[in-house]
Design a protein around this motif. Structure first.
Motif, PDB file in Angstrom:
ATOM      1  N   TRP A 100       0.864  -1.189   0.000  1.00  0.00           N
ATOM      2  CA  TRP A 100       0.000   0.000   0.000  1.00  0.00           C
ATOM      3  C   TRP A 100       0.892   1.228   0.000  1.00  0.00           C
ATOM      4  O   TRP A 100       1.994   1.193   0.555  1.00  0.00           O
ATOM      5  N   ASN A 101       0.362   2.293  -0.582  1.00  0.00           N
ATOM      6  CA  ASN A 101       1.137   3.530  -0.681  1.00  0.00           C
ATOM      7  C   ASN A 101       0.222   4.717  -0.396  1.00  0.00           C
ATOM      8  O   ASN A 101      -0.791   4.884  -1.064  1.00  0.00           O
ATOM      9  N   ASP A 102       0.554   5.505   0.622  1.00  0.00           N
ATOM     10  CA  ASP A 102      -0.192   6.731   0.906  1.00  0.00           C
ATOM     11  C   ASP A 102       0.611   7.913   0.372  1.00  0.00           C
ATOM     12  O   ASP A 102       1.761   8.088   0.751  1.00  0.00           O
ATOM     13  N   VAL A 106      -4.926  13.789  -0.315  1.00  0.00           N
ATOM     14  CA  VAL A 106      -4.391  12.448  -0.086  1.00  0.00           C
ATOM     15  C   VAL A 106      -4.785  11.555  -1.254  1.00  0.00           C
ATOM     16  O   VAL A 106      -5.926  11.613  -1.741  1.00  0.00           O
ATOM     17  N   ASP A 107      -3.819  10.764  -1.700  1.00  0.00           N
ATOM     18  CA  ASP A 107      -4.052   9.771  -2.760  1.00  0.00           C
ATOM     19  C   ASP A 107      -3.408   8.492  -2.276  1.00  0.00           C
ATOM     20  O   ASP A 107      -2.221   8.497  -1.962  1.00  0.00           O
ATOM     21  N   THR A 108      -4.158   7.422  -2.160  1.00  0.00           N
ATOM     22  CA  THR A 108      -3.503   6.179  -1.758  1.00  0.00           C
ATOM     23  C   THR A 108      -3.752   5.113  -2.808  1.00  0.00           C
ATOM     24  O   THR A 108      -4.718   5.195  -3.571  1.00  0.00           O
ATOM     25  N   GLY A 109      -2.864   4.120  -2.844  1.00  0.00           N
ATOM     26  CA  GLY A 109      -3.018   3.068  -3.836  1.00  0.00           C
ATOM     27  C   GLY A 109      -2.591   1.726  -3.288  1.00  0.00           C
ATOM     28  O   GLY A 109      -1.484   1.575  -2.787  1.00  0.00           O
TER      29      GLY A 109
HETATM   30  N1  SER Z   1      -0.572   7.247  -7.038  1.00  0.00           N
HETATM   31  C1  SER Z   1       0.028   6.338  -6.093  1.00  0.00           C
HETATM   32  C2  SER Z   1       0.490   5.036  -6.752  1.00  0.00           C
HETATM   33  O1  SER Z   1       0.151   4.750  -7.875  1.00  0.00           O
HETATM   34  C3  SER Z   1      -0.945   6.021  -4.988  1.00  0.00           C
HETATM   35  O2  SER Z   1      -2.217   5.751  -5.521  1.00  0.00           O
HETATM   36  O3  SER Z   1       1.177   4.298  -6.133  1.00  0.00           O
END
Ligand code: SER
Length: 981
Positions: free
Chosen positions: A220-222, A256-259
């Motif tokens: 996961w990436n915040d 905030v954008d997490t993925g």
């Molecule tokens: N934009 C970041 C990613 O793609 C978090 O969503 O890792």
């Protein structure tokens, strides 16, 4: 974890968790990277992260309906395509994300992540098995994670590590290198997959070592989006050299954008080393096994040699000999197919069709690679790839409804592309075989690199296939030459391929004004105000052929109005033309484009008396009184006039008036296009989907997906249905603002691959056609007049094109066709109604004439034995010679036959003199018995007429060039025969 978490459960859990935290679930953006405003992100080929569609929200250029959103985003990344087939790389994946646009920031984002990861109600991971990386300068992030860890009695120094911008800035490395756009530090989350998690003391170096050994796996990436990175290209002509940073001001608000990669996280948390072991891949793998099983069953000897495709799908799958996991080489092929089918199916569902550039090319390569793996790796002989689609639907169709909704187009496209590729492959194999036999003649054992590249580039042969086929012939491939040719081609096509940037250019409409109100649905003219003007370079003005009057200045300006009746080119419908006129000014509108909601009118200035440095221009001043506002000239105080045209026009009240006749013609074609679309679906099937269109005043063009040419009957049927609808004169109803779900529920056809907002405009024609459309339409179908299809042709692989005319265009077409017909009658010297009989008569005459001529020639050929035929006796054998001029060689040949048939002790030799010379010689059996040899005779006679030839003792022919020597050749025959006997 005891029972591995299913990926589909993980998706649902994630979305539900964030919904419970005040987030609204937002649909995945298209794989074609449109953003939430409907603008295509030109900097990307595919959507590759959850945040792509939200760029305008991060920048504050558009306002989201909710400040907290959560999504499962379809993503395609093709950077690692060459290693796909291993256990951990995919070209298609889903990214789960939660987003805050100016709402919560770092502290709450971290709290939300911690709760989702550790709370038993959600993922419930052991906190000792989780670690975090943060950007090296980000003390806040350290502090926030540390608080949570300390509550669990874990020493933060053993679980939080500071890394540089390459891993802990988004986009990667953007702290110093850019690209321009919103950016910020991030924090990645890792899971310990092996045995007991490490305990204190545990250093950054330990962590780096363990991460490299895959003991810690990222899931996961915040991203804490905070700044607008600003910079300029180091060298504008060489974008690959990157940017020079000019500044990094904070954005208007923090976001905030997490993925979280769905497949990867499901595998990591499930303790699986292969992504293909997660639940989502199982129906797909089973489907591939089944296809292979049926293929193997179908190739058993008792089966017909080449079963049709039906046979493949109807065979009893009771014995399935192939199982994924049983053979490493086959497993790789199977994984490639399983990965590529997902990418292909989702791309097609989002409107990407196989093609030769951009997204279409990537799709084509993926399909071809998968088909090839199926063919060569798994030995599947029949088209199969579209069958694997069923596995994808089973695995993912419940969440991604478009997979079922677009079944026909997906299956048809896959089937067509595979069929096309199989034909291509055959052609390529032929080319390669030719090259190989050439090499073997020259005793060479290396295939030149350019040829291997041409096979790859033109025939879609991957290098490994070429190598395999070459190896079978004992030939090696010059791989260095191949790489060189490939590199050159890549260099050529670098532009327009995927660039590394994640942000597009700056969004602006160039004219800093509010969106234009479009009045042209109901009104052909409006009283408007000029809100912005820009001078355009002269070359930009392209007064269309329709306007014959040339402006004395040919000055062109771009004008924005507060409201306009002018339609701007969009959705295939061309822009309106017309006039904008106000006090002391008149201009001809030659084109209209829309830039972020502002209609930009390209105007050729016809008259302007508003500025003081007027050049003398009698012809326009003469026109003055006839044009609105012309009289105003005398009342203008020249000394107070502004000095530039744009300045003078700012704020001016004008009348904006479209060329309404032209607009009517456009509307005829547009409404007819909707009827055509619906009629095609009725006649050909629901797989027909719009793939492009042009709606102009003169004609319409409609491209649609359909795998084969239409039959003349189908074309006629479609044309009939459209005309029937026109004759019924049904009202065309416009629903200007309906919720998209309602429009969908009513079966409205949406443009394939188009991005729509929450509310849409729907055009309904009786119960026959419903379509989402922003174009302008007739009030009722009767206004179309006649609808006539003028051509049906191929537009691209799997895409057909219909061109048609309506109203005035159809009338002109009828006049042209009848004109041709009358002209034909007049040339046949008959009345139009008797044309067919006249043609029949003419053909009969021609046939009679031909018969007569043939008869005459035959008679001439057989003729009496006198005339030009000579017969003489040589040592008891007869020699018959004859020269024919201007007759069919067949006639001559039959004369020779007749002569020998009448006398077996005869040698017949004739020469046919035409464009070339032909010698024919035949010897009867009795003559042959005495030593006569037609072949040898010809061999000696032919050189005399400058030719050569030969044959058997009984029959021979030869060619020649020199007509003047024919008599000599015939005369010499007696001596040749004499010598044989
Ligand atoms: N934009 C970041 C990613 O793609 C978090 O969503 O890792």
């Amino acid at each position: 974890m005891s029972t591995p978490l299913k990926a589909s459960e993980l998706r649902e859990k994630y979305l539900r968790f964030f919904e419970s935290k005040g987030h609204t679930q937002f649909p995945s953006g298209s794989l074609v990277p449109y953003d939430v405003t409907g603008r295509l992100d030109e900097s990307l080929l595919f959507n590759g992260a959850g945040m792509i569609q939200f760029k305008p929200y991060f920048r504050g250029a558009a306002k989201p309906s909710h400040k907290r959103l959560t999504t499962a985003q379809k993503c395609v990344r093709t950077g690692d395509i060459d290693i796909v087939g291993d256990l951990t790389h995919l070209t298609f994946f889903e990214m789960l994300g939660n987003f805050s646009f100016g709402d919560y920031f770092k502290k709450e984002a971290i709290a939300l992540s911690w709760e989702f990861i550790t709370d038993p109600q959600w993922l419930g991971l052991d906190p000792r098995r989780v670690s975090f990386t943060i950007f090296e300068e980000d003390d806040e992030a350290y502090e926030y994670w540390a608080e949570w860890l300390e509550k669990e009695g874990i020493d933060p120094a053993t679980r939080i590590f500071r890394l540089d911008e390459e891993t802990n800035y988004w986009p990667a490395g953007s702290f110093t290198k850019g690209p321009p756009g919103p950016c910020g530090p991030n924090s990645e989350m890792f899971y310990w997959t092996r045995g007991e998690p490490p305990s204190a003391p545990y250093t950054r170096d330990d962590w780096i070592r363990d991460e490299a050994a895959s003991r810690w796996l990222e899931f996961w990436n915040d991203v804490f989006i905070q700044f607008e990175w600003q910079g300029e290209l180091r060298s504008p002509s060489r974008p690959q050299e990157g940017y020079v940073k000019t500044g990094m001001p904070p954005l208007p608000f923090r976001s905030v954008d997490t993925g979280m990669g769905l497949e990867r996280t499901a595998a990591v948390l499930g303790g699986l080393t292969s992504l293909y072991d997660i639940d989502i891949f199982q129906p797909i793998l089973r489907q591939i096994e089944e296809v292979v099983g049926k293929n193997e069953a179908s190739t058993k000897p008792e089966r017909p040699e080449t079963p049709g495709e039906e046979a493949l799908s109807s065979l009893d799958p009771s014995s399935l000999p192939y199982r994924y996991g049983s053979d490493p080489a086959k497993d790789v092929a199977t994984r490639i197919i399983a990965d590529h089918i997902r990418t292909a199916v989702f791309c097609i569902a989002d409107g990407v069709l196989p093609g030769n550039s951009g997204r279409g090319y990537v799709l084509r390569r993926l399909i071809r690679r998968a088909v090839l793996k199926g063919q060569r790796g798994l030995g599947i002989r029949q088209p199969f790839f579209h069958h694997v689609y069923e596995g994808v639907v089973e695995a993912m169709g419940d969440h991604y409804r478009e997979l079922r909704e677009r079944r026909e187009i997906i299956v048809e496209t896959l089937r067509n592309e595979e069929a096309l590729f199989r034909r291509t492959l055959e052609a390529g194999t032929e080319v390669l075989q030719r090259e190989l036999s050439l090499l073997s003649h020259q005793s060479e054992s290396e295939l030149p690199g350019e040829i291997a590249f041409r096979l790859y580039d033109t025939y879609g042969f991957p290098l490994e296939v070429t190598k395999e086929l070459c190896a079978e012939a004992g030939v090696e491939v010059d791989e260095v030459g191949y790489e060189k040719a490939l590199g050159e081609a890549q260099e050529r096509s670098r532009k327009g391929t995927e660039r590394a940037t994640v942000y597009g250019g700056v969004e602006s409409n160039g004219l800093d004004v509010p969106p234009t109100v479009f009045r042209g649905y109901d009104e052909p003219r409006t009283v408007s105000h000029i809100v912005a003007v820009q001078e355009l370079p002269e070359s930009q003005s392209d007064p269309s052929a329709e306007s014959k009057i040339k402006s004395p200045y040919s000055q062109t300006v771009a004008i924005a109005l507060d409201q306009t009746p002018f339609y701007a080119e969009s959705g295939g419908q061309v822009a309106d033309t017309g006039v904008i006129a106000g006090e002391g000014f008149e201009g001809r509108v030659v084109n209209v484009t829309k830039r972020n909601g502002v209609f930009v009118h390209e105007v050729v200035v016809e008259r302007d008396e508003r500025i003081k440095d007027q050049r003398p221009r009698e012809e326009t001043i003469d026109q003055g009184p006839e044009t609105p506002g012309g009289e105003g000239l005398s009342s203008l105080d020249l000394s107070s006039l502004p000095s530039s045209l744009p300045e003078s026009l700012q704020g001016l009240e004008v009348e904006a008036r479209i060329d309404f006749n032209r607009r009517m013609r456009i509307m005829r074609n547009h409404t007819a296009t909707h009827l055509l679309h619906a009629a095609l679906r009725q006649v050909l099937g629901k797989h027909v989907t719009q793939a492009g269109s042009y709606v102009g005043p003169d004609h319409l063009r409609f491209d649609f997906t359909h795998g084969k040419p239409m039959t003349p009957e189908e074309v006629a049927r479609v044309e009939f249905i459209v005309n029937e609808q026109a004759l019924w004169n049904a009202p065309v109803r416009v629903y200007a603002d309906v919720p998209i779900d309602e429009a969908r529920a009513r079966g409205a056809m949406a443009l394939f691959g188009e991005k729509y907002g929450d509310r849409v405009r729907m055009i309904e024609i009786a119960d026959f056609s419903r379509e989402l459309c922003g174009g302008t339409h007739l009030r009722s179908t009767g206004e179309i007049g006649l609808f006539k299809i003028t051509s049906e042709s191929s537009a691209a692989s799997g895409v057909r094109r219909i061109e048609a005319v309506t109203g005035e265009g159809a009338y002109a077409w009828v006049l042209e066709q009848t004109g041709l017909f009358y002209e034909a009658a007049s040339r046949l010297r008959t009345s139009p109604r008797d044309v067919l009989q006249a043609i029949d008569r003419l053909q009969d005459q021609v046939r009679d004439e031909r018969r007569k001529r043939e008869k005459a020639e035959t008679a001439l050929a057989r003729g009496d034995s006198g005339g030009t035929a000579e017969t003489q006796e040589i040592k008891g054998v007869f020699l018959w010679t004859r020269k024919f001029e201007g007759v069919d060689p067949k006639v001559a040949a039959s004369a020779v036959d007749d002569a020998v048939a009448q006398n077996p002790n005869l040698v017949a030799l004739c020469a046919v003199v035409g464009e070339r010379i032909q010698l024919i010689c035949k010897a009867g059996p009795a003559a042959v018995a005495k030593g006569a040899h037609a072949g040898n005779l010809i061999k000696q006679a032919a050189p005399i007429v400058g030719g050569g030839g030969g044959g058997r003792p009984e029959f021979a022919t030869a060619g020649g060039k020199d007509a003047s020597k024919v008599d000599a050749a015939l005369a010499a025959a007696s001596a040749f025969l004499d010598a044989m006997l």
